[in-house]
Design a protein around this motif. Structure first.
Motif, mmCIF file in Angstrom:
data_model
loop_
_atom_site.group_PDB
_atom_site.id
_atom_site.type_symbol
_atom_site.label_atom_id
_atom_site.label_comp_id
_atom_site.label_asym_id
_atom_site.label_seq_id
_atom_site.Cartn_x
_atom_site.Cartn_y
_atom_site.Cartn_z
ATOM 1 N N THR A 12 -21.104 38.995 19.202
ATOM 2 C CA THR A 12 -21.443 39.743 20.428
ATOM 3 C C THR A 12 -21.670 41.210 20.077
ATOM 4 O O THR A 12 -22.563 41.863 20.619
ATOM 5 C CB THR A 12 -20.297 39.624 21.465
ATOM 6 O OG1 THR A 12 -19.792 38.295 21.433
ATOM 7 C CG2 THR A 12 -20.767 39.969 22.853
ATOM 8 N N LYS A 19 -12.062 33.336 10.378
ATOM 9 C CA LYS A 19 -11.472 32.959 11.664
ATOM 10 C C LYS A 19 -10.562 31.754 11.445
ATOM 11 O O LYS A 19 -10.881 30.627 11.814
ATOM 12 C CB LYS A 19 -12.567 32.630 12.684
ATOM 13 C CG LYS A 19 -13.048 33.858 13.436
ATOM 14 C CD LYS A 19 -14.057 33.516 14.509
ATOM 15 C CE LYS A 19 -13.455 32.962 15.767
ATOM 16 N NZ LYS A 19 -12.721 33.945 16.571
ATOM 17 N N THR A 77 -17.343 36.598 22.412
ATOM 18 C CA THR A 77 -18.065 35.449 22.955
ATOM 19 C C THR A 77 -17.469 34.985 24.278
ATOM 20 O O THR A 77 -18.186 34.777 25.257
ATOM 21 C CB THR A 77 -18.050 34.308 21.928
ATOM 22 O OG1 THR A 77 -18.721 34.771 20.770
ATOM 23 C CG2 THR A 77 -18.721 33.062 22.459
ATOM 24 N N GLU A 79 -9.223 46.598 16.743
ATOM 25 C CA GLU A 79 -9.906 45.750 17.736
ATOM 26 C C GLU A 79 -8.885 45.212 18.719
ATOM 27 O O GLU A 79 -7.686 45.442 18.588
ATOM 28 C CB GLU A 79 -10.685 44.630 17.047
ATOM 29 C CG GLU A 79 -9.850 43.694 16.214
ATOM 30 C CD GLU A 79 -10.660 42.591 15.524
ATOM 31 O OE1 GLU A 79 -11.770 42.281 15.970
ATOM 32 O OE2 GLU A 79 -10.153 42.034 14.539
ATOM 33 N N TYR A 105 -4.452 34.278 13.856
ATOM 34 C CA TYR A 105 -4.354 34.597 15.273
ATOM 35 C C TYR A 105 -2.930 34.820 15.780
ATOM 36 O O TYR A 105 -2.733 35.193 16.936
ATOM 37 C CB TYR A 105 -5.147 33.583 16.108
ATOM 38 C CG TYR A 105 -6.607 34.001 16.044
ATOM 39 C CD1 TYR A 105 -7.150 34.801 17.019
ATOM 40 C CD2 TYR A 105 -7.368 33.711 14.931
ATOM 41 C CE1 TYR A 105 -8.450 35.272 16.911
ATOM 42 C CE2 TYR A 105 -8.663 34.176 14.804
ATOM 43 C CZ TYR A 105 -9.198 34.961 15.797
ATOM 44 O OH TYR A 105 -10.473 35.453 15.685
HETATM 45 N N1 PMP Z 1 -12.351 40.029 17.098
HETATM 46 C C1 PMP Z 1 -11.561 38.942 17.087
HETATM 47 C C2 PMP Z 1 -10.237 39.030 16.453
HETATM 48 C C3 PMP Z 1 -12.010 37.745 17.684
HETATM 49 O O1 PMP Z 1 -11.235 36.668 17.674
HETATM 50 C C4 PMP Z 1 -13.269 37.707 18.282
HETATM 51 C C5 PMP Z 1 -13.741 36.437 18.930
HETATM 52 N N2 PMP Z 1 -14.366 35.590 18.021
HETATM 53 C C6 PMP Z 1 -14.059 38.871 18.260
HETATM 54 C C7 PMP Z 1 -13.565 40.017 17.656
HETATM 55 C C8 PMP Z 1 -15.436 38.871 18.841
HETATM 56 O O2 PMP Z 1 -16.276 38.085 18.034
HETATM 57 P P1 PMP Z 1 -17.521 37.308 18.637
HETATM 58 O O3 PMP Z 1 -18.325 38.337 19.340
HETATM 59 O O4 PMP Z 1 -18.188 36.760 17.452
HETATM 60 O O5 PMP Z 1 -16.984 36.285 19.555
#
Ligand code: PMP
Length: 300
Positions: A214, A153, A250, A187, A158
């Motif tokens: 999540t 991340k 999240t 996604e 992003y």
């Molecule tokens: N995909 C991406 C690209 C994200 O940024 C997120 C948010 N963190 C998620 C999926 C969902 O991840 P999480 O459930 O850990 O927030």
């Protein structure tokens, strides 16, 4: 609840004082690792959801890039708990830790570069309509795992999410859906996606999507509901014959998808199973379902 205190390199300070020089490497190259965490107020206490998992992923993100922070998991967890206390948070909130490369010239070799960590809190409720949103397939593809590690991340990753979101919003969709380089479902910009077909609940493999926390929670909930949950390749065409579709994250929590590219999903309404999963998720995060209390960190 002003969220005006932040944690910056082991100190609590006013948000106005937490500033960085313009030479900060992360501003120039996106060399920052971040997490998105949520805490839930259930009327009695504030519970941080799956804090350990988030802090582990935070540390892992740094490792992909040979970066380090001097702060241990324990220090970071305590900082988050105490920050919620300092900001007197008694409302559901979002917590954002970010570790970034500081002054490191303009060079691209960052092994051993100086890093800083700051943590701030934000209060918001739902970011999407929980009755369902309209999604549009983006013309931008999810970056390949062969270009940059998808499980990290990192701020820089992003930009892909940002351009896809810009694209979706300019076409009046609520949210974008990115396909991977092969044209299969990947996604959303900040969420995992699930499709339900008959009794099978499927989400793309972690080679083409973030291994969301999540998502893992939804796996646990769905297994208890006797659904067959699995990671699998999802072809674009499978979207249009799915019984139900939802996204998870999240910040987003669980949000039903009621159309994709203007084609209705589950007759344009929230699906029965989606509704059940959403309600069980809320029971878990607010500590009504005590079987999952292990995932909650009490603040007060
Ligand atoms: N995909 C991406 C690209 C994200 O940024 C997120 C948010 N963190 C998620 C999926 C969902 O991840 P999480 O459930 O850990 O927030």
């Amino acid at each position: 609840m002003k969220n005006d205190i932040v944690w910056f390199d082991k100190k609590f300070m006013s948000i106005n004082k937490a500033t960085v020089p313009i030479t900060t490497h992360a501003i120039h190259y996106g060399t920052s690792a971040f997490e998105g965490i949520r805490a839930y107020w259930n009327g009695e206490n504030l519970y941080i959801f799956r804090l350990d998992n988030h802090i582990k992923r935070f540390k892992e993100t740094l490792r992909y890039y040979n970066l380090k922070t001097q702060y241990s998991e324990k220090i970071l967890k305590d900082a988050i708990i105490n920050l919620c206390k300092k900001n007197k948070i008694k409302h559901s909130c979002y917590i954002r830790p970010v570790c970034f490369v500081g002054n490191h010239g303009i060079q691209l070799h960052i092994r051993g570069a100086p890093t800083h960590v700051c943590i701030f809190t934000l209060t918001f409720d739902d970011i999407f309509n929980k009755n369902g949103i309209n999604m549009g397939i983006s013309q931008w593809r999810k970056f390949s795992n062969k270009s940059t590690p998808m499980q990290a991340k990192m701020g820089g990753n992003y930009l892909n999410s940002i351009i896809a979101t810009n694209d979706a919003r300019s076409k009046n969709f609520d949210e974008a859906l990115l396909l991977d380089m092969k044209g299969n479902v990947s996604e959303a910009p900040g969420e995992n996606i699930f499709i339900l077909k008959n009794n099978n609940l499927i989400t793309p493999k972690i080679s083409s999507a973030l291994d969301g926390i999540t998502k893992k929670t939804v796996f646990e909930i769905a297994k208890k509901m006797k659904l067959n949950v699995k990671h699998d390749t999802i072809a674009k065409r499978q979207l249009f014959t799915a019984d139900e579709i939802f996204i998870t994250g999240t910040a987003t929590e669980i949000v039903p998808i009621i159309s994709i590219d203007k084609r209705k999903i589950s007759h344009g309404r929230i699906g029965i199973m989606t509704r059940k999963i959403m309600s069980r998720y809320m029971d878990i995060t607010s500590n009504r379902d005590k079987k999952y209390s292990k995932w909650l960190t009490k603040v007060y």
